[in-house]
Design a protein around this motif. Structure first.
Motif, short mmCIF file in Angstrom:
data_model
loop_
_atom_site.label_atom_id
_atom_site.label_comp_id
_atom_site.label_asym_id
_atom_site.label_seq_id
_atom_site.Cartn_x
_atom_site.Cartn_y
_atom_site.Cartn_z
N GLU A 1 0.85 -1.10 -0.03
CA GLU A 1 -0.11 0.07 0.07
C GLU A 1 0.81 1.52 -0.20
N ARG A 2 2.12 1.37 0.52
CA ARG A 2 2.66 2.03 0.55
C ARG A 2 3.76 2.30 -0.62
N CYS A 3 3.63 2.10 -2.16
CA CYS A 3 4.18 1.79 -3.07
C CYS A 3 3.23 3.21 -4.05
N HIS A 4 3.90 3.94 -5.21
CA HIS A 4 2.59 4.31 -5.59
C HIS A 4 2.79 3.33 -7.16
N ARG A 5 3.52 2.09 -7.66
CA ARG A 5 2.62 0.88 -8.45
C ARG A 5 3.67 -0.24 -7.92
N LEU A 6 2.63 -1.22 -8.24
CA LEU A 6 3.41 -2.04 -8.03
C LEU A 6 3.37 -2.94 -9.33
N LEU A 7 4.27 -4.70 -9.01
CA LEU A 7 4.69 -5.75 -10.02
C LEU A 7 4.22 -6.50 -8.94
N GLY B 1 7.69 -17.01 -11.71
CA GLY B 1 8.69 -16.11 -13.16
C GLY B 1 7.73 -14.69 -13.76
N GLU B 2 6.46 -14.85 -13.59
CA GLU B 2 5.83 -14.01 -14.60
C GLU B 2 5.08 -12.84 -13.68
N ILE B 3 4.34 -11.96 -14.68
CA ILE B 3 4.01 -10.97 -13.83
C ILE B 3 2.56 -11.47 -14.05
N LEU B 4 1.57 -11.54 -12.14
CA LEU B 4 0.32 -11.44 -12.68
C LEU B 4 -0.40 -9.88 -12.82
N ALA B 5 0.06 -9.13 -12.19
CA ALA B 5 -0.34 -7.36 -12.55
C ALA B 5 0.53 -6.42 -12.70
N ASP B 6 0.84 -5.03 -13.29
CA ASP B 6 1.70 -4.22 -12.88
C ASP B 6 0.64 -2.99 -12.59
N ALA C 1 -6.59 -8.67 -2.93
CA ALA C 1 -6.37 -8.76 -4.75
C ALA C 1 -5.60 -9.09 -5.43
N PHE C 2 -4.02 -9.57 -4.72
CA PHE C 2 -3.36 -10.39 -5.47
C PHE C 2 -4.06 -11.93 -5.34
N ALA D 1 -5.75 -16.61 -11.86
CA ALA D 1 -4.80 -17.35 -12.78
C ALA D 1 -4.96 -19.44 -13.00
N LYS D 2 -4.54 -20.09 -11.30
CA LYS D 2 -5.24 -20.82 -11.15
C LYS D 2 -6.61 -21.88 -12.21
N ALA D 3 -7.66 -21.03 -11.95
CA ALA D 3 -8.68 -20.91 -12.27
C ALA D 3 -8.42 -21.87 -14.26
N THR D 4 -7.54 -20.50 -14.61
CA THR D 4 -7.37 -20.87 -16.17
C THR D 4 -6.00 -21.36 -16.72
N ALA D 5 -5.96 -22.47 -15.93
CA ALA D 5 -4.63 -23.51 -16.44
C ALA D 5 -4.12 -23.52 -17.15
N THR D 6 -5.40 -23.51 -18.24
CA THR D 6 -4.94 -23.71 -18.76
C THR D 6 -4.40 -23.57 -19.69
N THR D 7 -4.75 -22.38 -20.15
CA THR D 7 -3.66 -21.18 -20.44
C THR D 7 -2.88 -20.10 -19.06
N THR D 8 -1.89 -19.34 -19.52
CA THR D 8 -0.86 -19.39 -18.99
C THR D 8 -0.98 -17.87 -18.69
N PRO D 9 -0.84 -18.01 -16.81
CA PRO D 9 -1.25 -16.98 -15.68
C PRO D 9 -0.53 -14.77 -16.33
N THR D 10 -0.44 -15.05 -17.44
CA THR D 10 0.40 -13.75 -18.17
C THR D 10 -1.27 -13.82 -18.58
N THR D 11 -1.39 -14.69 -19.69
CA THR D 11 -2.79 -14.66 -20.05
C THR D 11 -3.73 -13.90 -19.45
N ALA D 12 -4.02 -14.73 -18.72
CA ALA D 12 -4.81 -14.15 -17.37
C ALA D 12 -4.84 -13.24 -17.30
N ALA D 13 -3.21 -12.44 -16.58
CA ALA D 13 -3.34 -10.85 -16.56
C ALA D 13 -3.44 -10.68 -17.62
N HIS D 14 -3.73 -10.50 -18.90
CA HIS D 14 -3.74 -9.64 -19.46
C HIS D 14 -5.67 -9.35 -20.33
#
Lengths: 275, 256
Positions: free
Chosen positions: A214-220, A225-230, A248-249, A256-269
């Motif tokens: 909560e103290r950061c301006h932005r979060l990754l 090994g993949e970025i869920l949100a930026d 939120a995390f 991401a787990k629910a869409t396990a057939t696709t990659t977590p990156t796609t889920a984030a997109h």
């Protein structure tokens, strides 16, 4: 205490401080970072969050230029990561305190200061810098104690003080507040915000403590090994209809787990587009 | 602080090298027991040796002079391999190499610090042997000191190099018998090298400690600097430089 999340971020120069495209890192047979694309803006605090083992430290080592076998594009302050001219412009704190146990706090800092700003003519300036860095991490009363005789939290603060020497344009801090008491943690976060606001420095800070997010301006947000949100903390909470960044995390991880057939990156997109 | 003039990434800068040497000596300064052991053990050994060979002083002359060259090599090998191993495992090496420090600065800094220590150690041991234990040296004791210093540098270089192949202090210490003992056996300390089996003599010809001991014996037997002495000193110095360069190659800015 001020609400850092709502603090006005300083005006942003066009080029990001860190820019990664298709960044992949392998360690032995394992792919630790998978095809990452992200940008870290100038003059802000970007939090790097995720469970331990998700690749936060590897990402930071890649940014600092100490990670071998990094492929893709990674530009830091306008140069490829690891470029020789970046070495005096980046302050880096590893997760385990990297200081000399058989030197005093002041002797440790004096040595690293002499590497960053060498020469006899710089001696006074170095002395000032060392004294200020020790005060910044609240170790003035322990300045002449051997680092090896300090507590774990104190040793990690000595390590942090080394990164605060001089005026780095980019500070890469790997879990700088782990094992510290709440009062000190708040003081350090105030210091991080001062550094970002007054010096215009960029900070990349990893943590697995979600309340620090909560103290950061932005979060990754990272996972495996993949970025869920930026995004900014507010935007993350709003779009996942969550009260806290932690919720939120978890929401994003479940998705991401629910869409396990696709990659977590796609889920984030997908998340990005439904916003 | 202005950040204008410290972006130079030269391999070797005077002030960073001396800062590193000062730091290494300060670390040792907090460990007086190690300094005492480093300085006193060679003296005690020479004292012991003198009275072991009480009845045959010429044996003491030859072995004593050889040992004056061997002690600094062994002690500096041990101290350097442990010190640089610690630097590698504590994360300070990674931190330093992420800073504008040349690899040459680090290595020269270590060589300077341990070289200083070696001068003190060798001066005491040589002084004790020559003036109190009646070591009969025909040449100048200063030449003994020069060889001892070069031997110490060779020890520092070897220690730095092998520390790259050790992942713990246990392994680092085991490199001592692996790297030093064969040289000790073949350097001519126990029997003159020409008396060895030809195969062993050939091996001893390519080991640097053989030339360290040869150099000491040249000073022992000749009043002036001989051509053989100059050759021996050049070979030991050359080996030290070669191994230091190899040691620099083991310092990697990027690791997996």
């Amino acid at each position: 205490m001020m609400n850092y999340a709502s603090a006005e971020p300083p005006p942003r120069p066009p080029a990001p401080a860190i820019h990664a495209q298709a960044l992949t890192v392998t360690r032995g047979p394992r792919t630790v970072l998978r095809d990452l694309d992200f940008a870290v803006p100038h003059g802000q605090i970007t939090g790097l969050l995720g469970p331990s083992g998700c690749g936060k430290s590897t990402l930071m080592r890649a940014v600092v230029g100490t990670q071998a076998k990094a492929t893709g594009t990674l530009n830091v302050l306008g140069h490829p990561a690891g470029h020789a001219t970046l070495r005096s412009r980046i302050g880096y704190v590893t997760q385990a305190p990297s200081v000399y146990d058989d030197l005093t706090v002041r002797q440790n800092l004096a040595y690293f200061a002499a590497i960053l700003d060498p020469g006899r003519t710089a001696a006074d300036r170095r002395h000032e810098n060392v004294t200020r860095a020790i005060a910044d991490v609240d170790l003035t009363t322990h300045a002449d104690a051997l680092a090896g005789n300090l507590s774990g939290g104190q040793r990690s603060r000595v390590s942090l003080a080394v990164a605060l020497l001089g005026t780095p344009e980019l500070l890469v801090l790997d879990e700088p507040t782990v094992g510290l008491d709440p009062v000190l943690r708040r003081e350090l976060w105030t210091l991080f915000h001062t550094i970002a606001a007054e010096r215009g420095a960029t900070l990349l800070i990893s943590s697995h403590v979600m309340d620090e997010a909560e103290r950061c301006h932005r979060l990754l947000l990272m996972r495996e090994g993949e970025i869920l949100a930026d995004d900014t903390p507010e935007a993350l909470r709003t779009r996942t209809h969550s009260e806290t960044v932690e919720a939120a995390f978890l929401h994003l991880v479940d998705k991401a787990k629910a869409t396990a057939t696709t990659t977590p990156t796609t889920a984030a997109h997908q998340e990005e587009t439904t916003r | 602080m202005t950040t204008t003039k410290h972006t130079d990434a030269r391999a070797l800068t005077y002030s960073r090298t001396t800062a590193t040497a000062t730091r290494v000596l300060r670390q040792l300064g907090h460990d007086p027991r190690t300094i005492a052991l480093l300085v006193l053990i060679p003296c005690v050994m020479l004292f012991l040796l003198r009275y072991v060979f009480d009845g045959s002083p010429h044996v003491f002359d030859s072995i004593g002079a050889s040992l004056l060259g061997i002690f600094p090599l062994i002690t500096m090998f041990l101290v350097t391999s442990i010190a640089t191993l610690r630097e590698r495992t504590s994360g300070t090496l990674e931190r330093l190499l992420a800073m504008p420090l040349g690899k040459g600065d680090l290595i020269a800094g270590y060589a300077l610090a341990f070289g200083t220590l070696a001068i003190i150690q060798s001066a005491l041991a040589t002084g004790l042997a020559v003036w109190f234990l009646d070591l009969d040296v025909i040449g100048s004791p200063w030449l003994l000191l020069i060889v001892a210093l070069l031997d110490a540098l060779l020890g520092t270089a070897l220690g730095l190099f092998v520390s790259a192949f050790a992942s713990s202090e246990y392994q680092a210490v085991q490199f001592m018998p692996a790297v030093i003992f064969p040289q000790l056996l073949l350097c001519g300390l126990f029997t003159p090298r020409p008396d060895m089996h030809p195969a062993l003599e050939a091996i001893s010809n390519v080991l640097p400690m053989s030339y360290a001991v040869d150099g000491m014996n040249e000073v022992l037997l000749h009043p002036d600097m001989t051509a053989v002495f100059v050759r021996d000193v050049a070979i030991v110095a050359g080996c030290a430089l070669l191994v230091l360069t190899l040691g620099a190659a083991t310092l990697k800015r990027r690791t997996t």
